[in-house]
Design a protein around this motif. Structure first.
Motif, short mmCIF file in Angstrom:
data_model
loop_
_atom_site.label_atom_id
_atom_site.label_comp_id
_atom_site.label_asym_id
_atom_site.label_seq_id
_atom_site.Cartn_x
_atom_site.Cartn_y
_atom_site.Cartn_z
N ARG A 137 5.79 13.28 15.55
CA ARG A 137 6.87 14.20 15.89
C ARG A 137 6.40 15.63 16.13
O ARG A 137 6.91 16.31 17.00
N THR A 138 5.47 16.12 15.31
CA THR A 138 4.97 17.48 15.52
C THR A 138 3.60 17.61 14.88
O THR A 138 3.20 16.79 14.06
N ILE A 139 2.87 18.67 15.26
CA ILE A 139 1.50 18.89 14.82
C ILE A 139 1.36 20.34 14.38
O ILE A 139 1.96 21.23 14.97
N SER A 140 0.59 20.58 13.34
CA SER A 140 0.40 21.96 12.86
C SER A 140 -0.56 22.71 13.77
O SER A 140 -1.35 22.11 14.51
N ASN A 141 -0.51 24.05 13.70
CA ASN A 141 -1.41 24.87 14.52
C ASN A 141 -2.87 24.62 14.16
O ASN A 141 -3.76 24.73 15.01
#
Length: 403
Positions: A98-102
């Motif tokens: 769903r999402t990825i960290s910087n």
């Protein structure tokens, strides 16, 4: 532009060969470029020099140098330019990245978003898995009471900002909260003065348009909300005020965990969501309402110095980007080159099709997404330089040099 949360890649991306007629595609530039486009089939990653689709992936990181997907019970990390597999690690059962960290050290796995965030059926419980794509950190599963969507990681990877839809099983609005990845607690974000939001003062938002862009250094997330009937901010609720707004930019600090809403004046929020667009440079935030014919420039980082300007009114979708001290705005019928300070137009020319995304290219060029394709343009003259076919294109998101 939409945050990089895409479905899996399918094939069906091809270069257009030269042919006759008024819409004949131009020769593709050499060396090739890599284009990233959200399509009806998923995220398409295309090398314009070879015409090849490079990888099957779900999401790209903030720098577009890594792609991530699930393959059976494994998280797979791919090179964002070549599509070569870089890492594979076992992960708990989930449907989608769903999402990825910087930092690239954390991903969220979970179910796909619901077809509509509002109304039934909603979701009484949400399961989110936070994992390390390298496998160095053990995955953790969070089962939350309520209807949550992952939004972004904090800069230190210690928190996950989430969108909390209320009421959970038949949502009418949402609020932004943060999940503590150490103890699993969910609480409010801080105010801009880094104070805890009082009980009952968290703002509930609803909007037809929701468009987010990161700051150039990745410390903030700017999200444009439109169609907010009589919306009240936390500061209004705390002060007992009753005046609402129809559009604003939600500013989320990923480093200090605070949130602030920049109100947008009339007529922002009244026109179609697709006619609103947002972009950010190293020194300012820009918001455009092409249906209402208005533009806003807010100096960053404090957002206190604000300039308003009038722009030509138009209908249809709009996209904006910033390159080398110049703003570019694509509307349904025109491509504008704007001064980044005054917002006055240096040049106006026709668009080669209905815009479906606008992103910087190499050496003073732009890539403009159009129906089923993308066009490379000279950023100053607007001259068409190249054209590629991307069947089912929804939004062109990024371009960068190929290897």
């Amino acid at each position: 532009m939409r945050r990089r949360d895409f479905l899996a890649v399918c094939g069906g991306v091809a270069l257009v060969g030269a042919c006759g007629g008024p819409e004949a595609p131009k020769a593709v530039t050499v060396p090739g470029q890599v284009l990233y486009a959200d399509t009806k089939s998923g995220l398409s990653v295309l090398d314009t020099g070879t015409g090849l689709a490079l990888a099957a992936a779900t999401i790209a990181d903030a720098r577009w140098d890594r792609l991530y997907t699930l393959d059976g019970g494994s998280i797979v990390t791919l090179d964002g330019v070549t599509g070569r597999e870089l890492a594979r690690t076992t992960a708990p059962d989930a449907e989608l990245v769903r999402t990825i960290s910087n930092s690239g050290r954390r991903v969220v796995l979970g179910d796909p978003p619901l077809p509509s965030p509002y109304g039934k059926p909603g979701r009484a419980e949400t399961r989110l898995v936070v994992a390390d794509p390298t496998g160095a950190w053990p995955a953790k599963t969070f089962t939350l009471k309520g209807n949550y969507e992952p939004d972004a990681f904090s800069a230190d990877d210690g928190f996950l900002f989430v969108v909390d839809y209320l009421p959970a099983t038949e949502p009418e609005g949402y609020r932004v909260r943060m999940l503590n990845l150490t103890d699993g607690s969910v609480g409010p974000v801080l105010t801009r003065t880094k104070q805890v939001v009082p009980e009952g003062a968290e703002e509930i938002m609803r909007g037809d348009g929701r468009l987010g862009v990161p700051s150039p250094i990745g410390d903030r997330l700017y999200t444009l909300y439109t169609h907010q009937p009589d919306h009240l901010h936390t500061r209004d609720l705390v002060a007992g005020r009753s005046t609402g707004v129809h559009a604003f930019v939600h500013v989320l600090s990923l480093t200090e965990h605070w949130a602030y809403c920049l109100d947008l004046p009339e007529p922002f929020g009244h026109g179609p969501a697709e006619g609103h667009t947002i972009t950010v440079s190293g020194s300012a935030l820009y918001v455009f309402d092409t249906a209402g014919g208005r533009a806003i420039r807010a100096e960053t980082p404090d957002l206190m110095e604000i300039r308003e300007a009038t722009i030509p009114k138009t209908t249809g979708p709009a996209f904006a980007t910033s390159t080398s001290g110049t703003l570019h705005l694509a509307t349904a019928d025109s491509l504008y080159t704007l001064d980044p300070d005054s917002l006055s137009a240096h040049r106006t020319g026709p668009t080669p099709g209905t815009p479906r995304g606008l992103t910087p290219g190499p050496a003073g060029t732009l890539w403009l997404g159009i129906t089923d394709g993308a066009v490379q343009l000279d950023a100053q003259s607007g001259k068409e330089l190249a054209r590629v076919e991307i069947p089912g294109l929804i939004t062109l998101s990024h371009a960068q040099p190929s290897v």
